[in-house]
Write an enzyme that holds these catalytic residues in place. Sequence first.
Site, PDB file in Angstrom:
ATOM      1  N   TYR A 254       0.589  -0.947   0.074  1.00 12.68           N
ATOM      2  CA  TYR A 254       0.111  -0.278  -0.071  1.00 12.68           C
ATOM      3  C   TYR A 254       0.869   1.282  -0.311  1.00 12.68           C
ATOM      4  O   TYR A 254       0.686   2.211  -0.399  1.00 12.68           O
ATOM      5  CB  TYR A 254      -0.674   0.326   0.964  1.00 12.68           C
ATOM      6  CG  TYR A 254      -1.918  -0.913   0.759  1.00 12.68           C
ATOM      7  CD1 TYR A 254      -3.416  -0.096  -0.041  1.00 12.68           C
ATOM      8  CD2 TYR A 254      -2.208  -2.140   1.220  1.00 12.68           C
ATOM      9  CE1 TYR A 254      -4.800  -0.724  -0.335  1.00 12.68           C
ATOM     10  CE2 TYR A 254      -3.256  -2.987   0.380  1.00 12.68           C
ATOM     11  CZ  TYR A 254      -4.584  -2.090   0.036  1.00 12.68           C
ATOM     12  OH  TYR A 254      -5.397  -2.809  -0.313  1.00 12.68           O
ATOM     13  N   HIS A 411      -6.360  -2.854   6.935  1.00 10.07           N
ATOM     14  CA  HIS A 411      -5.102  -3.784   5.947  1.00 10.07           C
ATOM     15  C   HIS A 411      -4.091  -4.180   6.481  1.00 10.07           C
ATOM     16  O   HIS A 411      -3.461  -5.012   5.961  1.00 10.07           O
ATOM     17  CB  HIS A 411      -4.355  -3.112   4.441  1.00 10.07           C
ATOM     18  CG  HIS A 411      -5.212  -2.669   3.419  1.00 10.07           C
ATOM     19  ND1 HIS A 411      -6.655  -3.252   2.731  1.00 10.07           N
ATOM     20  CD2 HIS A 411      -5.870  -1.787   3.026  1.00 10.07           C
ATOM     21  CE1 HIS A 411      -7.067  -2.682   1.943  1.00 10.07           C
ATOM     22  NE2 HIS A 411      -6.605  -1.438   2.469  1.00 10.07           N
TER      23      HIS A 411
END
Length: 711
Positions: A254, A411
Amino acid sequence: MNYLKKLVWALICLFFSLSSFSQEHPSIMLSKQNIGALRKGVQTYALLKKSWKKIKSDADKAILEAIEVPVPKEAGGGKSHEQHKKNYSTMLSCGIAYQISGDQKYAAYVEQMLLKYAAEYEKWPLHPKRKEGHQGGRIFWQSLNDFVWQVYTIQSYDLVHDALSASNRKTIESKLFEPILKFFTVDCAGTFDKIHNHATWDVAAVGMTGYVINKPEYVQMALKGSAKDGKTGYLAQVDQLFSPDGYYTEGPYYQRYALLPFILFAKTINNYQPELKIFQYRDQLLAKAIQTSLQLTYTDGTFFPINDAIKGKTYESSELVYGVDIAYADINASPDLLDIAAKQGEVVVSDAGLKIAKDLSEGRSKPFSYQSQLIKDGASGKEGGLGIFRSGSNEDQQAVVLKAASQGMGHGHFDRLNLLYYDNGVEIFPDYGSARFINIESKKGGDYLPENKTWAKQTIAHNTLTVDQTSNFKANADLAQQTAASVSYFKIDKDLQIFSADENHAYPGVRMNRTTALLKVKELQKPLLIDVFRVNSDKAHQYDLPFWYKGHLVDASPKIKGFTDQLKPLGSKYGYEHIWLNAEQAVPGKSGYLSILNNKRFYTVHFAADAPLSLKLLSLGANDPDLSLLESKAFMLSSTDSKDQLFFSITETHGQTNPVNETTTGASSQVTDLQVTANHPDRASLSFKVKGKTYQYQINYNNKENFIKIN
C-alpha cells in the site's frame, strides 16, 4: 510543530487569501516552458524515445476506436469497470501525444470523451455493485476508483486545455469536474476526512482539479481537510501515515499504491505554488518514502508482501515509475535512482522523464544499493519497525525481514514478530500476502475473498507464534491498532546482523521476544539465519510456531510418517480450520532438523527447544469449498501445556543440484548439535557446531552494551 511545518501553514494561509491561481497549461507533469525540450528529447534519448513510442502507439489505437462511456454496471474486472479504466488511460496518452506531436486529433479525442462524460455523469446514481462496507462510487463500485479516475483524467484535461474551445471547457468543468468535486467532498465526506490511502487519492484528485480549473477553495480543503483546520487533509496524512524513515503504516504494497497520489499532488503543488516548498516538508519525507519503497523490495523488484499485499507486484509498477522520476528530477537527483529507472525500462513522458533519460544517456547512473537497515514505523518513529538484513550480491542475495511494527490499520495482518526469508532469487519462508484475485470478476468481483479474513490475516498464516490456537488480539483490528511491537536491539556489523523485538500486548499475560540474526562463520560460504523465539507466561499455554516454506522436503529428523489414508483440519477457527494436518510426532531430545530443496539449493532448518515439543507437517486447503486458497506448506514446532518456551532454530543454506547433469553437491548440512543450555529471565545461552567446531551463542536481553556474545 517544527519550523518547516509552521512555515508551510503560514504560506498556505497567505496564498489562500488570494482569489485565484495563475493559469498556464499544461502545468502538472509537463510544463509549457519545457515542451520544446521534451519534443526534442523524445527523438534524442533512448529511454524517453521508447516510452514516447508506447504512448503514441496507445494514443493512435485509441483514436481509431469508437468512444465508449458505458453506464456503470459491473464490479471490478467487469466490462464497464474495465472500459472506464481504459478511458482514463487513453485520455492521458492522447493528452501527452497532443503536446508532443502538436496534432489536434489527439486533443479532439480527449475533448469528445470528456464531453460524453459531462453529458452522462450527473445522471448516474451510486454504482449498483458498490462494495460492502465501502463508500460507493458513481463510475466504479467503490469511490476509491472514482478518485483514481479523476487523478488521471485531470492530467489529460490539463494537457489539452488550451486546444479546447471556451464553451466546451465551460461544459466539461461545470457538468463534470464541479459535480465530481462536490461528490468527492460532500457525498464522500467520510472518506475525504480519513487518514487513509482512500482519502489520499480523494484529496489529491480534489486538490489537483482545484488547481487546474482554478477553484482555490477546493485546494484549501484538499490541503487542510473539509473543515480547513489542518486536522485532516493532505498535510495531516503526510504527517500521520509516514514514519520519519518514510515507511507507510499500511505496509510496502500500500505504500507503493499510495505514493502516486502523494507524489503527484506534491508535484502539482510545487508547480503552482513553489513557495510552499512541499518537497522539503518533513525533511524531504516524500523522497525518503520513495527510497524506502525501493528498499522494501527483494532484488527481483518484488515488494515484501506484508499485510494485504498482492504478491508479484514490483517497482516496475506505474506508481514507482512516477515516484522515481519525480524524486530524481524534483527532489534529490540521487544517481542510484537512475539505475532503478533503467530497470523499470520506461519513464513518464514529462519534464521529469526528460531529466532521467538525459542523465542516463550521459552515464550518471550509480548501481542501486540494497541496505540492511531498521525502518521505523509510526508518525514519530516509535511504533516498532521492520528489520531488514541483506547479504550477498543482488544476483544471489540473502534477505531477511522481521516485522515488529504496528497493526497497519484495516489492511494489517495479525502477524506480530513475523519472519520472511529470501535467497537465490526466490522465497524460502514466504508470507501469504492477501487472499484476493484482483480484477478477476469470477472471484468475488476481484475483491478480497472471505478467506482473507478467515485465513490470510490470521496469525497462524504467518511465520510467527500463535498462542492457544488464537490469533493476536483475538483478530480484533481496533484493539491491535492501539499498540505496536517494540524494538529492543538492532545492530549491523560485517559478520553479524541482529534484530531483537518484543511483543507484550498480543496475548494477555504473554511476553514474546524474537531475536533474529544473520551470522557469518568462516567454515561456511553463506551466513546462517539464527532465530530465537522466546515466550513467557505465568499460565500454561499451547505455543505453535510455524515455518511456511517453499520447496520440497527431502530429509528430516525425526523421520516423517505422514498420514496416508485421512486428513483432518488442525482446528476450527482463527485460520486453523483451513490447515490440513499431514503428520504429527513428538520430537525426542527436543531437537531435530528438516531439509528443503528450493531452486536447486538446499536449506536445512535445525531446531531445538527448552521444553518438550512436537513436530507437525501442514498444508493449506481445508474448508475451502471454492478452492481459492493457494498451495502452501509448513512445518510447525508445537509445545503444549508450557508456561515458558524457547524455540531456537538455525537455517543453513548449502549445496546445489543440477538436473541437466543429474549431479548433487553439498547436500549434507554442516551444522549439528543445537542445544538450549540455559534460559533465564535476563539471558538465553545456546550452542551449536559447524563442521565440528562449537559455537556458544548468548543473548543478554537486559544488556544493550553486550547484547550478543559469540564464542
